[in-house]
Design a protein around this motif. Structure first.
Motif, mmCIF file in Angstrom:
data_model
loop_
_atom_site.group_PDB
_atom_site.id
_atom_site.type_symbol
_atom_site.label_atom_id
_atom_site.label_comp_id
_atom_site.label_asym_id
_atom_site.label_seq_id
_atom_site.Cartn_x
_atom_site.Cartn_y
_atom_site.Cartn_z
ATOM 1 N N LEU A 19 0.859 -1.178 0.000
ATOM 2 C CA LEU A 19 0.000 0.000 0.000
ATOM 3 C C LEU A 19 0.899 1.232 0.000
ATOM 4 N N ARG A 20 0.784 2.039 -1.036
ATOM 5 C CA ARG A 20 1.593 3.243 -1.160
ATOM 6 C C ARG A 20 0.689 4.466 -1.105
ATOM 7 N N VAL A 21 1.033 5.412 -0.247
ATOM 8 C CA VAL A 21 0.246 6.633 -0.086
ATOM 9 C C VAL A 21 1.135 7.828 -0.406
ATOM 10 N N GLU A 22 0.617 8.706 -1.272
ATOM 11 C CA GLU A 22 1.379 9.889 -1.657
ATOM 12 C C GLU A 22 0.441 11.087 -1.739
ATOM 13 N N TYR A 23 0.912 12.227 -1.246
ATOM 14 C CA TYR A 23 0.126 13.459 -1.268
ATOM 15 C C TYR A 23 0.707 14.395 -2.315
ATOM 16 N N LEU A 24 -0.132 14.736 -3.323
ATOM 17 C CA LEU A 24 0.334 15.584 -4.416
ATOM 18 C C LEU A 24 -0.719 16.622 -4.772
ATOM 19 N N ALA A 25 -0.360 17.876 -4.674
ATOM 20 C CA ALA A 25 -1.187 18.986 -5.167
ATOM 21 C C ALA A 25 -2.637 18.892 -4.707
ATOM 22 N N GLY A 26 -2.837 18.665 -3.424
ATOM 23 C CA GLY A 26 -4.189 18.645 -2.882
ATOM 24 C C GLY A 26 -4.912 17.330 -3.039
ATOM 25 N N ASN A 27 -4.267 16.331 -3.609
ATOM 26 C CA ASN A 27 -4.876 15.015 -3.771
ATOM 27 C C ASN A 27 -4.073 13.960 -3.021
ATOM 28 N N ILE A 28 -4.773 12.941 -2.562
ATOM 29 C CA ILE A 28 -4.136 11.794 -1.917
ATOM 30 C C ILE A 28 -4.233 10.615 -2.873
ATOM 31 N N ASP A 29 -3.096 10.027 -3.166
ATOM 32 C CA ASP A 29 -3.018 8.896 -4.090
ATOM 33 C C ASP A 29 -2.694 7.641 -3.291
ATOM 34 N N LEU A 30 -3.676 6.724 -3.198
ATOM 35 C CA LEU A 30 -3.472 5.439 -2.531
ATOM 36 C C LEU A 30 -3.388 4.363 -3.606
ATOM 37 N N THR A 31 -2.257 3.693 -3.691
ATOM 38 C CA THR A 31 -2.053 2.642 -4.685
ATOM 39 C C THR A 31 -1.856 1.314 -3.971
ATOM 40 N N ILE A 32 -2.643 0.315 -4.382
ATOM 41 C CA ILE A 32 -2.570 -1.028 -3.798
ATOM 42 C C ILE A 32 -2.024 -1.971 -4.857
ATOM 43 N N LEU A 33 -0.969 -2.692 -4.527
ATOM 44 C CA LEU A 33 -0.369 -3.667 -5.431
ATOM 45 C C LEU A 33 -0.427 -5.037 -4.768
ATOM 46 N N HIS A 34 -1.027 -6.007 -5.452
ATOM 47 C CA HIS A 34 -1.122 -7.341 -4.857
ATOM 48 C C HIS A 34 -0.908 -8.408 -5.922
ATOM 49 N N PRO A 35 -0.470 -9.611 -5.510
ATOM 50 C CA PRO A 35 -0.205 -10.686 -6.472
ATOM 51 C C PRO A 35 -1.480 -11.077 -7.216
ATOM 52 N N ALA A 36 -1.324 -11.411 -8.498
ATOM 53 C CA ALA A 36 -2.462 -11.797 -9.325
ATOM 54 C C ALA A 36 -2.011 -12.807 -10.360
ATOM 55 N N VAL A 37 -2.983 -13.347 -11.100
ATOM 56 C CA VAL A 37 -2.680 -14.342 -12.124
ATOM 57 C C VAL A 37 -1.717 -13.782 -13.159
ATOM 58 N N ALA A 38 -1.944 -12.516 -13.547
ATOM 59 C CA ALA A 38 -1.146 -11.916 -14.612
ATOM 60 C C ALA A 38 0.123 -11.244 -14.101
#
Length: 340
Positions: free
Chosen positions: A15-34
């Motif tokens: 789980l990566r959280v980043e604050y940029l220009a008034g927005n919060i960007d939450l990115t979730i990376l998890h294992p998958a078939v592809a």
């Protein structure tokens, strides 16, 4: 950026959280078939709005969820067909043959604790296989429907409601080495009390013969589908009614939706039982009210030899209604099991 890693037996979720220009960007990376599936949540942060300083940016969110759903389940998630290949609610999805192997049977029996002797004979070609593999053969097409634009958003809130398999008359047992193919269609997408529901219908074949029919349903909690897009279908509804008197016969024949078949060998008489096999399609005007109903099918009478003899065609269409008059009539007059 802030990083949180969660590890389990399936791999590591980041789980990566980043604050940029008034927005919060939450990115979730998890294992998958592809490989690695990535889901991005974008939030607007406005501290001046005291009650709701953080709000989800919904623009494009549904497409991002559908894409990560496809990445989680399909090998070819980069291709648009992996998650938008079922945009036509009337189209069918056909699967290639799903081959049942020795490893499938062994793994299944160990997982569910199935120790029946005819499944424990080494899993060689010709050995019996659990009928649950009928459902497994439908899984890829079912997932494609759930990731489609027909279903819409709400993949992350999906719960499985039920699953039914009705074996065809005379269906042979599944064997190791059999190849099972399926044809799936959408039975309906409509709003239920707890969210929107989708029903998937399937026909399964093995050795060139239909061996079973499947129905499965899913609910996306706290989601809804636009009323103008909601629909529901009922396939092969079966009813049997008894015509005890001449008045019963006259009442049925007088229905505008009942028409004797052109080649019917006889007319109905008192003392017979009539079997109906019907398909119905519903469109919604609002929750609980249909904007249109279409019911078609046939009526049969059993011959002395037990064969079903076609005697009538059923055709009914109407506009706004809260019930289907044809189905309601048949339910009121349906014969009990003691009468059949």
């Amino acid at each position: 950026p802030q990083l949180l890693e969660i590890s389990n037996g399936s791999g590591t979720v980041e789980l990566r959280v980043e604050y940029l220009a008034g927005n919060i960007d939450l990115t979730i990376l998890h294992p998958a078939v592809a490989g690695i599936a990535t889901l991005q949540y974008l939030f607007a942060y406005k501290p001046s709005q005291l009650l709701t300083p953080i709000r989800l940016i919904t623009d494009g969110h549904a497409d991002r969820v559908r894409r990560v759903y496809a990445e989680s389940w399909f090998d070819n998630a980069d291709a648009p067909s992996a998650y938008e290949d079922h945009a036509d609610p009337d189209a069918q999805l056909h699967s290639d043959g799903f081959m049942i192997t020795e490893d499938h049977v062994s793994s299944f029996c160990q997982t569910v604790g199935n120790h029946l002797q005819h499944y424990l004979q080494g899993g060689k070609a010709g050995s019996r296989a659990p009928m649950e593999y009928l459902f497994l053969s439908c899984t890829p097409s079912t997932l494609r429907i759930l990731a489609s634009t027909v279903f819409g958003d709400g993949q992350l809130e999906i719960v499985h409601l039920y699953h039914k398999i009705r074996l065809a008359d005379g269906a042979a047992p599944l064997m190791v080495g059999d190849s099972v193919s399926s044809s799936l269609s959408i039975g309906g997408v409509f709003n239920a009390g707890a969210g929107k529901q989708i029903t998937v219908l399937g026909t399964l074949r093995c050795r060139g013969e239909v061996i079973a029919h499947m129905e499965t349903a899913f609910l996306s909690r706290n989601r809804s589908t636009p009323i103008e897009m909601a629909f529901q279908r009922e396939h092969e509804q079966r009813f049997t009614i008894g015509l005890a008197t001449d008045s019963d016969v006259a009442a049925l024949v007088a229905k505008e939706w009942f028409t004797y078949h052109d080649n019917a060998p006889f007319r109905l008489a008192s003392g017979v039982q009539v079997e109906f096999c019907l398909d119905s399609a519903y469109r919604f005007k609002r929750d609980g009210v249909y904007s249109s109903i279409l019911t078609t099918g046939h009526a049969y009478v059993k011959s002395p030899a037990g064969a079903a003899v076609l005697v009538a065609d059923i055709n009914f269409k109407c506009g706004t209604s809260v019930k289907n008059p044809v189905i309601e009539y048949l339910r009121r007059h349906e014969a009990s099991s003691d009468e059949i």
